[in-house]
Write a protein that holds these residues in place. Structure first.
Motif: not given
Length: 207
Positions: A159-172, A175-184
């Motif tokens: 749980d601690a590692a998952v919470k910390a990963s939320g601020s990782d630039p690469a993961l952000k 996730n943004e690329t996935l959202k954009t691609t899926r919406n398109e």
């Protein structure tokens, strides 16, 4: 016409079928096969067809079992009943089923059994053709490991590692690329979904 010639001709005419001969499915054109399979699939969902299919199945088992009673256990497994579709259940039963079935994913025993089955499938393919190992590992993927299988200490660290990963630039960015691609893709499928997407993902305010 000579008698010697007439007799074979008459014999051939008598031998001709009185109706058209059945055509094998393998002789159909690709278009005919496609249409047949599509219609047959839809017909297979019909209640009357299912009932008739079940009669054939049980009759096969009865006939084989009469011929050799020791084969009955095998016959029941070789000719299993067709699985009932959950979508065919009444609303009340479907809700109860989905609630119970949803809990299976968090059962460690079920997950371990599924993981073991995946490993066995990969091993079997590799024995047949070792060059297929990378492909087998992509095709046969074990289900996601339920968090319930972790020990309390492992769960805390996870749980601690998952919470910390939320601020990782690469993961952000991923996730943004996935959202954009899926919406398109969704907009290409049906442009009418745009107002809904605009509500779910409003554009960022201009700076």
């Amino acid at each position: 016409m000579k008698k010697q010639t007439l007799l074979p001709l008459l014999a051939a005419l008598i031998a001709l079928p009185l109706h058209a001969q059945a055509v094998k499915e393998s002789d159909l054109t690709p278009e005919e096969k496609t249409l047949l399979n599509a219609v047959r699939t839809k017909a297979g969902a019909d209640a009357s067809v299912k009932q008739a299919t079940e009669v054939v199945r049980t009759t096969k088992i009865e006939v084989i079992s009469k011929a050799d009673p020791t084969l009955q256990p095998f016959a029941n497994k070789i000719y299993p009943p067709v699985a009932l579709s959950v979508s065919a259940l009444p609303a009340g039963e479907m809700a109860k089923w989905n609630a119970a079935n949803g809990k299976l994913g968090s059962d460690p025993a079920i997950w371990k059994a599924a993981e073991a089955l995946t490993a066995m499938r990969i091993e079997a393919i590799v024995k047949i053709d070792p060059s297929l190992e990378p492909l087998a590992k992509k095709i046969y993927i074990a289900p996601a490991m339920p968090l319930a299988t972790l020990t309390p200490d492992e769960k805390t660290k996870w749980d601690a590692a998952v919470k910390a990963s939320g601020s990782d630039p690469a993961l952000k960015q991923a996730n943004e690329t996935l959202k954009t691609t899926r919406n398109e893709v969704m907009l290409k499928i049906d442009p009418n979904v745009k107002p809904i997407l605009d509500k779910l993902y409003p554009p960022a305010p201009a700076q």
